[in-house]
Scaffold this active site. Structure first.
Site, PDB file in Angstrom:
ATOM      1  N   ASP A   1      42.406  58.383  97.952  1.00  0.00           N
ATOM      2  CA  ASP A   1      41.719  57.480  97.188  1.00  0.00           C
ATOM      3  C   ASP A   1      40.427  58.013  96.664  1.00  0.00           C
ATOM      4  O   ASP A   1      39.727  58.361  97.385  1.00  0.00           O
ATOM      5  CB  ASP A   1      42.085  56.218  97.259  1.00  0.00           C
ATOM      6  CG  ASP A   1      42.012  55.117  96.349  1.00  0.00           C
ATOM      7  OD1 ASP A   1      42.119  55.544  94.951  1.00  0.00           O
ATOM      8  OD2 ASP A   1      41.662  53.863  96.474  1.00  0.00           O
TER       9      ASP A   1
ATOM     10  N   ASN B   1      51.550  53.857  89.967  1.00  0.00           N
ATOM     11  CA  ASN B   1      50.341  54.646  89.059  1.00  0.00           C
ATOM     12  C   ASN B   1      50.890  55.200  87.817  1.00  0.00           C
ATOM     13  O   ASN B   1      50.194  55.408  86.832  1.00  0.00           O
ATOM     14  CB  ASN B   1      50.231  56.016  90.005  1.00  0.00           C
ATOM     15  CG  ASN B   1      49.391  55.930  91.061  1.00  0.00           C
ATOM     16  OD1 ASN B   1      49.391  56.584  92.007  1.00  0.00           O
ATOM     17  ND2 ASN B   1      48.388  54.843  91.022  1.00  0.00           N
TER      18      ASN B   1
ATOM     19  N   TRP C   1      34.627  58.974  92.006  1.00  0.00           N
ATOM     20  CA  TRP C   1      34.026  60.264  92.384  1.00  0.00           C
ATOM     21  C   TRP C   1      33.374  60.765  91.062  1.00  0.00           C
ATOM     22  O   TRP C   1      32.124  60.871  91.170  1.00  0.00           O
ATOM     23  CB  TRP C   1      34.475  61.034  93.272  1.00  0.00           C
ATOM     24  CG  TRP C   1      33.644  62.181  93.719  1.00  0.00           C
ATOM     25  CD1 TRP C   1      32.811  62.263  94.549  1.00  0.00           C
ATOM     26  CD2 TRP C   1      33.387  63.418  93.056  1.00  0.00           C
ATOM     27  NE1 TRP C   1      32.210  63.433  94.676  1.00  0.00           N
ATOM     28  CE2 TRP C   1      32.606  64.235  93.611  1.00  0.00           C
ATOM     29  CE3 TRP C   1      34.531  63.930  91.908  1.00  0.00           C
ATOM     30  CZ2 TRP C   1      32.466  65.517  93.175  1.00  0.00           C
ATOM     31  CZ3 TRP C   1      34.029  65.241  91.499  1.00  0.00           C
ATOM     32  CH2 TRP C   1      33.193  65.940  92.275  1.00  0.00           C
TER      33      TRP C   1
HETATM   34  C1  IPE Z   1      46.994  54.808  96.115  1.00  0.00           C
HETATM   35  O1  IPE Z   1      45.723  54.647  95.227  1.00  0.00           O
HETATM   36  C2  IPE Z   1      47.975  55.695  95.690  1.00  0.00           C
HETATM   37  C3  IPE Z   1      47.617  57.059  95.736  1.00  0.00           C
HETATM   38  C4  IPE Z   1      46.541  57.469  96.649  1.00  0.00           C
HETATM   39  C5  IPE Z   1      48.270  57.941  95.050  1.00  0.00           C
HETATM   40  P1  IPE Z   1      45.659  53.645  94.010  1.00  0.00           P
HETATM   41  O2  IPE Z   1      44.308  53.841  93.359  1.00  0.00           O
HETATM   42  O3  IPE Z   1      46.848  53.809  93.159  1.00  0.00           O
HETATM   43  O4  IPE Z   1      45.740  52.189  94.851  1.00  0.00           O
HETATM   44  P2  IPE Z   1      45.037  50.699  94.244  1.00  0.00           P
HETATM   45  O5  IPE Z   1      45.672  50.541  92.677  1.00  0.00           O
HETATM   46  O6  IPE Z   1      43.492  50.889  94.377  1.00  0.00           O
HETATM   47  O7  IPE Z   1      45.789  49.802  95.215  1.00  0.00           O
HETATM   48  C1  IPE Z   2      43.380  58.667  93.665  1.00  0.00           C
HETATM   49  O1  IPE Z   2      42.369  58.514  93.007  1.00  0.00           O
HETATM   50  C2  IPE Z   2      44.629  59.468  92.939  1.00  0.00           C
HETATM   51  C3  IPE Z   2      45.843  58.795  92.565  1.00  0.00           C
HETATM   52  C4  IPE Z   2      45.888  57.587  92.594  1.00  0.00           C
HETATM   53  C5  IPE Z   2      46.663  59.537  91.570  1.00  0.00           C
HETATM   54  P1  IPE Z   2      42.210  57.545  91.794  1.00  0.00           P
HETATM   55  O2  IPE Z   2      42.826  58.046  90.666  1.00  0.00           O
HETATM   56  O3  IPE Z   2      42.987  56.184  92.331  1.00  0.00           O
HETATM   57  O4  IPE Z   2      40.702  57.127  91.950  1.00  0.00           O
HETATM   58  P2  IPE Z   2      39.735  55.682  91.894  1.00  0.00           P
HETATM   59  O5  IPE Z   2      40.537  54.957  93.010  1.00  0.00           O
HETATM   60  O6  IPE Z   2      40.284  55.065  90.487  1.00  0.00           O
HETATM   61  O7  IPE Z   2      38.350  56.006  92.016  1.00  0.00           O
HETATM   62 MG    MG Z   3      42.451  54.442  93.236  1.00  0.00          MG
END
Ligand code: IPE
Ligand code: IPE
Ligand code: MG
Length: 260
Positions: free
Chosen positions: A38, A86, A43
């Site tokens: 995550d 997602n 970042w």
């Molecule tokens: C969890 O991250 C899913 C993955 C890392 C693929 P998210 O960014 O989707 O989780 P939430 O929305 O912060 O719970």
């Molecule tokens: C994790 O990073 C990757 C996926 C969930 C696909 P994020 O895209 O959730 O990044 P943040 O949490 O919004 O920073």
């Molecule tokens: Mg995330």
């Protein structure tokens, strides 16, 4: 469940934190490590870049950590790449994630084969674009005979959805007279999930500081150890991974019993 957080000010340029692999007690390594990767978007935004740049850099971290885990002889590494939730993201970000996934599958196949990793997926991959499904199948076929680390990607994965599917399957077996409802036990449920035949994760790592599971491996994590770092996935290093493993090796897992 033991909960531990690590705030760190280290950046990608900082030297790796201890311990070095030689200091890790190989007898006390987890069999199965699962990672909630995550913080890609945050970042990138902190660097003044678009969110997708975080995903691109995150793919480099995947390469690094897959190799690090295989070198240590970890039996299975499961990476949460795309959750069933997602799909709520903007279309442009989703389409970049699909592009990146396809590119990763094509470019990494050689390396996955070289390292003799067994490639698997969990989640509803049949809902992914055909080109990605084809690349997944190709890597599975090329690696199914290998006995190295199992690399499992969670793609369009949701823990609740996985449990619903398992319940439906068992319900059909009961309806068709193949299964006595009283015969349903934990082992049968485990083997009806996408993770059938895989050990439960011993250690779940989550980057970017959130203290939640976000629908990841809900059945399988009942006794997993959790390790959360403030570092975002694109800046997560081999040294951070070793630190998580070192902390895991010092945990006292009681499984409801008393200290040994
Ligand atoms: C969890 O991250 C899913 C993955 C890392 C693929 P998210 O960014 O989707 O989780 P939430 O929305 O912060 O719970
Ligand atoms: C994790 O990073 C990757 C996926 C969930 C696909 P994020 O895209 O959730 O990044 P943040 O949490 O919004 O920073
Ligand atoms: Mg995330």
């Amino acid at each position: 469940m033991a909960l531990e957080t690590h705030s760190s000010t280290a950046t990608t340029d900082s030297p790796d934190p201890v311990p070095a692999p030689a200091e890790l007690d190989r007898q006390k390594l987890p069999r199965h490590v699962a990672i909630i990767m995550d913080g890609n978007g945050r970042w990138a935004q902190r660097q003044g870049m678009p969110r997708i740049e975080g995903h691109r850099r995150g793919a480099n971290t995947v390469r690094e950590i897959v190799t690090a885990a295989a070198e240590l002889g970890i039996e299975q590494l499961t990476l949460y790449c795309l959750s069933s939730e997602n799909w709520k993201r903007p279309a442009a970000e989703l389409s970049f994630l699909m592009f990146l996934l396809e590119k990763y599958l094509i470019e990494e196949r050689k390396e996955i084969v070289r390292q003799k990793l067994r490639f698997s997926t969990i989640g509803l991959t049949n809902q992914l674009p055909e080109a990605i499904r084809d690349e997944i199948q190709e890597t599975k076929t090329q690696t199914e005979q290998f006995e190295g680390m199992r690399l499992c990607l969670a793609l369009n994965y949701g823990g609740r959805q996985e449990i619903v599917n398992a319940v439906q399957k068992l319900a059909h077996d009961v309806q068709d007279g193949r299964l006595d409802p009283d015969a349903i036990d934990e082992t049968m449920i485990s083997s009806s999930l996408d993770t059938s035949g895989m050990p439960d994760p011993d250690l779940v790592i989550r980057t970017a500081g959130e203290m939640r599971f976000s629908n990841f491996l809900l059945w399988q994590i009942s006794y997993s150890e959790l390790w959360v770092t403030e570092k975002h996935w694109p800046e997560f290093s081999r040294g951070d991974f070793h630190q998580a493993l070192g902390d895991f090796s010092r945990r006292n897992r009681r499984f409801g019993g008393l200290n040994k």
